[in-house]
Design a protein around this motif. Structure first.
Motif, short mmCIF file in Angstrom:
data_model
loop_
_atom_site.label_atom_id
_atom_site.label_comp_id
_atom_site.label_asym_id
_atom_site.label_seq_id
_atom_site.Cartn_x
_atom_site.Cartn_y
_atom_site.Cartn_z
N ILE A 74 0.89 -1.21 -0.08
CA ILE A 74 -0.03 -0.03 -0.06
C ILE A 74 0.92 1.42 -0.11
CG2 ILE A 74 -0.10 0.18 2.53
CD1 ILE A 74 -2.92 0.69 -0.09
N GLY A 75 1.96 1.29 0.78
CA GLY A 75 2.83 2.47 0.75
C GLY A 75 3.56 2.71 -0.52
N GLN A 76 3.81 1.54 -1.12
CA GLN A 76 4.53 1.78 -2.79
C GLN A 76 3.39 2.36 -3.71
OE1 GLN A 76 6.52 -1.64 -3.94
NE2 GLN A 76 8.03 -1.85 -2.21
N ILE A 77 2.29 1.80 -3.59
CA ILE A 77 1.14 2.00 -4.20
C ILE A 77 0.85 3.75 -4.26
CG2 ILE A 77 -1.29 1.79 -4.88
CD1 ILE A 77 -1.02 -1.01 -4.43
N GLY A 78 0.83 4.05 -2.87
CA GLY A 78 0.62 5.51 -2.70
C GLY A 78 1.52 6.49 -2.98
N ASP A 79 2.93 6.03 -3.02
CA ASP A 79 3.79 6.76 -3.69
C ASP A 79 4.06 6.98 -5.09
OD1 ASP A 79 4.77 7.15 -1.11
OD2 ASP A 79 6.37 5.57 -1.25
N PHE A 80 3.59 5.58 -5.78
CA PHE A 80 3.41 5.84 -7.14
C PHE A 80 2.32 6.77 -7.66
CE2 PHE A 80 1.61 4.16 -11.24
CZ PHE A 80 2.54 4.00 -12.08
N VAL A 81 1.07 6.55 -6.96
CA VAL A 81 -0.23 7.39 -7.57
C VAL A 81 0.11 8.80 -7.20
CG1 VAL A 81 -2.55 7.69 -7.20
CG2 VAL A 81 -1.50 5.27 -7.50
N GLY A 82 0.73 9.04 -6.01
CA GLY A 82 0.80 10.36 -5.68
C GLY A 82 1.78 11.05 -6.35
N GLY A 83 2.72 10.45 -6.52
CA GLY A 83 3.96 11.05 -7.33
C GLY A 83 3.63 11.34 -8.69
N LEU A 84 2.79 10.77 -9.58
CA LEU A 84 2.13 11.18 -10.62
C LEU A 84 0.95 12.01 -10.67
CD1 LEU A 84 2.00 7.46 -12.39
CD2 LEU A 84 3.65 9.41 -12.82
N ILE A 85 0.14 12.06 -9.83
CA ILE A 85 -1.30 12.70 -9.63
C ILE A 85 -0.79 13.96 -9.11
CG2 ILE A 85 -3.44 13.03 -8.58
CD1 ILE A 85 -3.96 10.03 -8.89
N ASN A 86 0.25 14.31 -8.14
CA ASN A 86 0.25 15.58 -7.59
C ASN A 86 0.66 16.77 -8.42
OD1 ASN A 86 -0.80 14.63 -4.82
ND2 ASN A 86 1.54 14.30 -4.30
N PRO A 87 1.59 16.67 -9.34
CA PRO A 87 2.14 17.45 -10.43
C PRO A 87 0.90 17.95 -11.31
CG PRO A 87 3.77 15.67 -10.15
CD PRO A 87 2.62 15.29 -9.58
N VAL A 88 0.06 16.84 -11.63
CA VAL A 88 -0.82 17.06 -12.58
C VAL A 88 -2.10 17.89 -11.80
CG1 VAL A 88 -2.81 16.06 -13.91
CG2 VAL A 88 -0.62 14.94 -13.89
N LEU A 89 -2.42 17.57 -10.69
CA LEU A 89 -3.38 18.50 -9.74
C LEU A 89 -2.83 19.82 -9.67
CD1 LEU A 89 -4.96 15.40 -7.56
CD2 LEU A 89 -5.70 16.60 -9.48
N SER A 90 -1.50 19.86 -9.46
CA SER A 90 -1.06 21.33 -9.23
C SER A 90 -1.11 21.99 -10.29
CB SER A 90 0.55 21.18 -8.61
OG SER A 90 0.51 20.50 -7.56
N PHE A 91 -0.87 21.52 -11.63
CA PHE A 91 -0.86 22.13 -12.76
C PHE A 91 -2.51 22.54 -12.91
CE2 PHE A 91 -1.84 22.18 -17.33
CZ PHE A 91 -0.89 23.21 -17.98
N LEU A 92 -3.57 21.92 -12.69
CA LEU A 92 -4.70 22.01 -12.88
C LEU A 92 -5.28 23.25 -11.88
CD1 LEU A 92 -6.65 18.43 -13.15
CD2 LEU A 92 -5.86 20.07 -15.04
N ALA A 93 -4.58 23.03 -10.69
CA ALA A 93 -4.85 24.16 -9.66
C ALA A 93 -4.56 25.54 -10.11
CB ALA A 93 -4.32 23.90 -8.43
N LEU A 94 -3.14 25.59 -11.09
CA LEU A 94 -2.63 26.82 -11.48
C LEU A 94 -3.68 27.33 -12.64
CD1 LEU A 94 -0.25 28.79 -11.82
CD2 LEU A 94 0.62 27.16 -13.33
N LEU A 95 -3.97 26.30 -13.46
CA LEU A 95 -5.15 26.62 -14.54
C LEU A 95 -6.47 27.35 -13.75
CD1 LEU A 95 -5.00 23.55 -17.00
CD2 LEU A 95 -4.08 26.00 -17.09
N VAL A 96 -6.88 26.76 -12.80
CA VAL A 96 -8.14 27.36 -12.08
C VAL A 96 -7.83 28.66 -11.50
CG1 VAL A 96 -9.45 27.03 -10.04
CG2 VAL A 96 -9.08 24.98 -11.39
N LEU A 97 -6.40 28.67 -10.76
CA LEU A 97 -6.25 30.22 -10.56
C LEU A 97 -5.95 31.21 -11.68
CD1 LEU A 97 -5.24 32.07 -8.20
CD2 LEU A 97 -2.91 31.22 -8.53
#
Length: 284
Positions: A74-97
């Motif tokens: 579960i820890g490795q899965i979380g690191d994998f998913v979080g490492g991919l999704i966080n930059p994308v969501l940060s970019f989307l947050a920038l677009l929203v801003l």
């Protein structure tokens, strides 16, 4: 289990895509033609976020070669998913801003335009109030001092009518003179007949109306319209007195009379032909 998760994720992505497209067209169709369209649609943002998350999970399921054991990894899965999704969501947050900033900028521009329109309306109302106040004063003065008729030799004539007869009486005499002679003789004749307090006060009031409109910031078409109202307020004898006296004594004002056509008289309304030629010539 891997296949089931993949099927669920694919179904989820397709369902979110269809729903987001439906919401996008609903939002687009609901806007009026003159409404500003937001830079980024709400439905599009939700679709991007959910689809990207689903694709990341789908990629993980497809690329993870070993049997899925969520309890032990579960820890490795979380690191994998979080490492991919966080930059994308940060970019989307920038677009929203960015979208929010653009909307706020548009609203600020609308507010500025509205305030400018309000300022224009206030200035227009202030101009009209002052104009009609000056016009009313000039007209009341004419009513009291120039239009009141008195019986003279059985004929009722106003002060303006008598003055017009006086200054136009020698028109034929001036017609035979040279241009310089007309100017010299006509000026002396007009000033002798009109340089009295009653007429001078009228000239000052009339000139003030013309100057006020000419110096205002309204468009030229509106200036011509307001000065047309002023011209129609004056009776023909009053325009004759005003135009002839101004021609010989106030160069700036006679330019304005010619420019805006305030005089609007035929040739027989001027003390000399040279005066008519000036007013009838091409306007500056």
């Amino acid at each position: 289990m891997r296949e089931a998760i993949a099927i669920v994720l694919v179904t989820f992505i397709l369902g979110v895509s269809l729903f987001s497209m439906y919401r996008f067209f609903i939002e687009k169709g609901g806007r009026s033609s003159d409404e500003n369209i937001p830079p980024i649609s709400n439905a599009l943002m939700v679709w991007l976020a959910l689809v990207i998350a689903g694709l990341v999970l789908l990629s993980f399921v497809a690329l993870y070669g070993r049997r899925l054991n969520l309890d032990n990894n579960i820890g490795q899965i979380g690191d994998f998913v979080g490492g991919l999704i966080n930059p994308v969501l940060s970019f989307l947050a920038l677009l929203v801003l960015l979208r929010t900033t653009l909307i706020q900028t548009g609203e600020a521009r609308k507010t500025t335009d509205f305030m400018r329109q309000q300022q224009t309306i206030l200035e227009s109302e202030k101009f009209e109030a002052t104009f009609f106040q000056l016009l009313d004063r000039a007209e009341k003065y004419c009513e009291i001092y120039l239009r009141t008729k008195s019986d003279e030799n059985g004929k009722a004539k106003s002060k303006a009518d008598k003055a017009c007869e006086d200054i136009l009486a020698r028109r034929e005499e001036f017609a035979g003179k040279s241009v310089k002679g007309q100017l010299k003789l006509a000026k002396a004749h007009v000033n002798a007949a009109l340089e009295h307090d009653v007429f001078m006060n009228f000239f000052f009031r009339a000139a003030r109306v013309v100057n006020f409109v000419n110096n205002s910031t309204i468009p030229d078409d509106d200036k011509a319209s307001y000065l047309g109202v002023f011209r129609e307020t004056l009776l023909p004898p009053e325009r004759i007195l005003f135009s002839n006296y101004i021609f010989f004594n106030y160069r700036h004002m006679r330019l304005l009379l010619r420019k805006w056509g305030v005089n609007h008289l035929r040739e027989h309304g001027y003390v000399a032909k040279v005066v008519y030629d000036y007013y009838d010539s091409e306007k500056d």
